[in-house]
Enzyme design. Structure first.
Site, PDB file in Angstrom:
ATOM      1  N   ASP A 150       0.865  -1.265  -0.016  1.00  0.00           N
ATOM      2  CA  ASP A 150      -0.053   0.029   0.079  1.00  0.00           C
ATOM      3  C   ASP A 150       0.852   1.320  -0.090  1.00  0.00           C
ATOM      4  OD1 ASP A 150      -2.501  -1.310   0.029  1.00  0.00           O
ATOM      5  OD2 ASP A 150      -2.521  -1.622   2.191  1.00  0.00           O
ATOM      6  N   ARG A 159       0.055   4.352  16.632  1.00  0.00           N
ATOM      7  CA  ARG A 159      -0.189   5.267  15.228  1.00  0.00           C
ATOM      8  C   ARG A 159       0.028   6.811  15.825  1.00  0.00           C
ATOM      9  NH1 ARG A 159       1.039   1.130  12.410  1.00  0.00           N
ATOM     10  NH2 ARG A 159      -0.611   0.119  11.337  1.00  0.00           N
ATOM     11  N   ASP A 190      -6.721   3.040  11.301  1.00  0.00           N
ATOM     12  CA  ASP A 190      -5.474   3.674  10.959  1.00  0.00           C
ATOM     13  C   ASP A 190      -5.539   4.770  10.311  1.00  0.00           C
ATOM     14  OD1 ASP A 190      -4.343   1.929  12.542  1.00  0.00           O
ATOM     15  OD2 ASP A 190      -3.596   0.611  10.942  1.00  0.00           O
ATOM     16  N   SER A 218      -2.110 -10.048   6.492  1.00  0.00           N
ATOM     17  CA  SER A 218      -1.523  -8.592   6.763  1.00  0.00           C
ATOM     18  C   SER A 218      -1.183  -8.544   8.283  1.00  0.00           C
ATOM     19  CB  SER A 218      -2.863  -8.015   6.325  1.00  0.00           C
ATOM     20  OG  SER A 218      -2.499  -6.558   6.904  1.00  0.00           O
TER      21      SER A 218
END
Ligand code: ARG
Length: 408
Positions: free
Chosen positions: A21, A101, A130, A181
């Site tokens: 990504d 994050r 996220d 993932s």
């Protein structure tokens, strides 16, 4: 690009993991959005060393200006320790991805400020949490930031991304081989995707890297003592070390006993229910030990009210609202309680289980002399009156019911 800020600057900072990504964002920023320079920033919060190296290599191959920021100690001290103090938990998950994050966003902004950049890009999809956490984090630190989210904005799918990457010469061999993932940091490892998307598919052994299966877990139990000071771990088995090192040691130790595997249905911020698997050996043990110590030193009303505060804190942490003033308000209460959460907790690690076997503290609200079956310091006779009048109003209500039930 119409935005004046972007035109003036021509540089964009990409929050970079090295995965598919974020990697396709590099040509996208240049070719679709016309940025002259792409700066990639990878924040090391304890993911695998090979992932950091891979991000560096790919960045080099794609000629970005790359920075790796080591934030491991800061992550544990400023993000994970407050989570311990707040018994941080969302639906059974210690929020390892969630609480990393805001730090990643803050570090990206630090680099951007040094370089005079105010345009950012990230690789979050429009389905996950996220995107909220990263964008809130960046905007909290830099209110005029311009943020691009190509995967979300163009509704990209994995197969479209693979094709685009191949067309643009983005190295993605590793991504093609990946079934799962993964998101990893010192507080835990999140595993999603593949057949795990079927909620009744049993997690295969291959998804686990930090924890042994019950069958392969150490055959002998291990005992462990964790020392806390003000609600924060400071030593393992009497040996003090840095925050990150304590977590790393305990990840190995608890992982060896198969502790910290979590398989849950999770309600994402968007409302999507998703199936999540986690490996959280150290965080599972630290959280359990911390609660045991709180139960020794806090009053029952503190414990009852703190459970509500902790839950509110955890919701904010899950949503990445790290710099919300409400969080400061909650932390004012939490910190006030943690002044006494100092002492030792003993635990036994064995075959997937962590059991508290003992706790001591100079602040213990416990007196053996009062509680024991064998002493008379607490004069039982004095309880008679208190017990007699306990539930007085409910008893009166019961009598009224007998008389007036028909009127209700
Ligand atoms: N659902 C978790 C969270 O929102 C973890 C997401 C992890 N991401 C991953 N690519 N495995 O905090």
């Amino acid at each position: 690009m119409k935005n004046k800020d972007v035109l003036n600057n021509q540089k964009v900072l990409l929050v970079y993991s090295g995965g598919l990504d974020t990697s396709i964002c590099i040509p996208w920023m240049r070719e679709e959005l016309g940025y002259k320079e792409v700066i990639t920033v990878t924040v090391d919060v304890g993911q695998e060393k090979s992932d950091i190296a891979q991000a560096e290599e790919k960045a080099k191959a794609m000629k970005t200006t790359h920075f790796t920021v080591d934030a491991k100690e800061e992550f544990i001290e400023k993000y994970c320790w407050p989570a311990v103090q707040a018994n941080g938990d969302y639906q059974g998950y210690p929020m390892s991805t969630s609480i990393a994050r805001p730090l990643i966003a803050a570090k990206a902004v630090e680099v951007a400020e040094k370089l005079g950049v105010n345009a950012f890009a990230h690789g979050c999809t429009g389905k996950g949490n996220d995107q909220y956490r990263i964008e809130f984090g960046i905007r909290s630190k830099m209110p005029n930031a311009v943020i691009h989210a190509p995967i979300r904005e163009h509704n990209m799918t994995r197969s479209w991304e693979i094709e685009y990457a191949q067309k643009k010469g983005v190295p993605i061999q590793q991504s093609l081989n990946k079934i799962w993932s993964i998101d990893e940091n010192l507080w835990g490892r999140s595993i999603e995707g593949g057949r795990l998307e079927e909620p009744d598919f049993a997690p295969p052994e291959e998804i686990f890297q930090w924890t042994k299966s019950i069958d392969n877990a150490a055959a002998k139990a291990e005992t462990l003592t964790i020392r806390f000071k003000n609600g924060v771990p400071v030593a393992l088995n009497d040996k003090a070390s840095s925050p990150a090192s304590l977590v790393m040691q305990l990840n190995t130790m608890a992982g060896n006993h198969g502790i910290g595997r979590i398989d849950v249905m999770e309600d994402r911020m968007m409302g999507l229910k998703v199936r999540e698997n986690y490996e959280c050996p150290a965080s599972t043990v630290f959280l359990k030990a911390h609660k045991a110590l709180e139960n020794l030193v806090l009053t029952r009303d503190e414990i009852r009210f703190k459970a509500l505060v902790d839950q509110e804190w955890s919701k904010l942490a899950y949503e990445g609202l790290w710099w919300d003033p409400y969080k400061d308000d909650l932390e004012a209460f939490i910190q006030s309680t943690q002044k006494r959460v100092t002492g030792d907790v003993s635990l036994r690690l064995y075959k997937g289980q962590v059991t508290v076997t003992g706790r001591t503290s100079t602040w213990a609200l416990y007196s053996e002399d009062l509680a024991s079956f064998d002493t008379t310091t607490f004069d039982q006779r004095e309880s008679t009156g208190a017990v007699k009048n306990f539930g007085l109003q409910a008893r009166m209500f019961g009598q009224l019911l007998k008389k007036h039930q028909k009127d209700l």
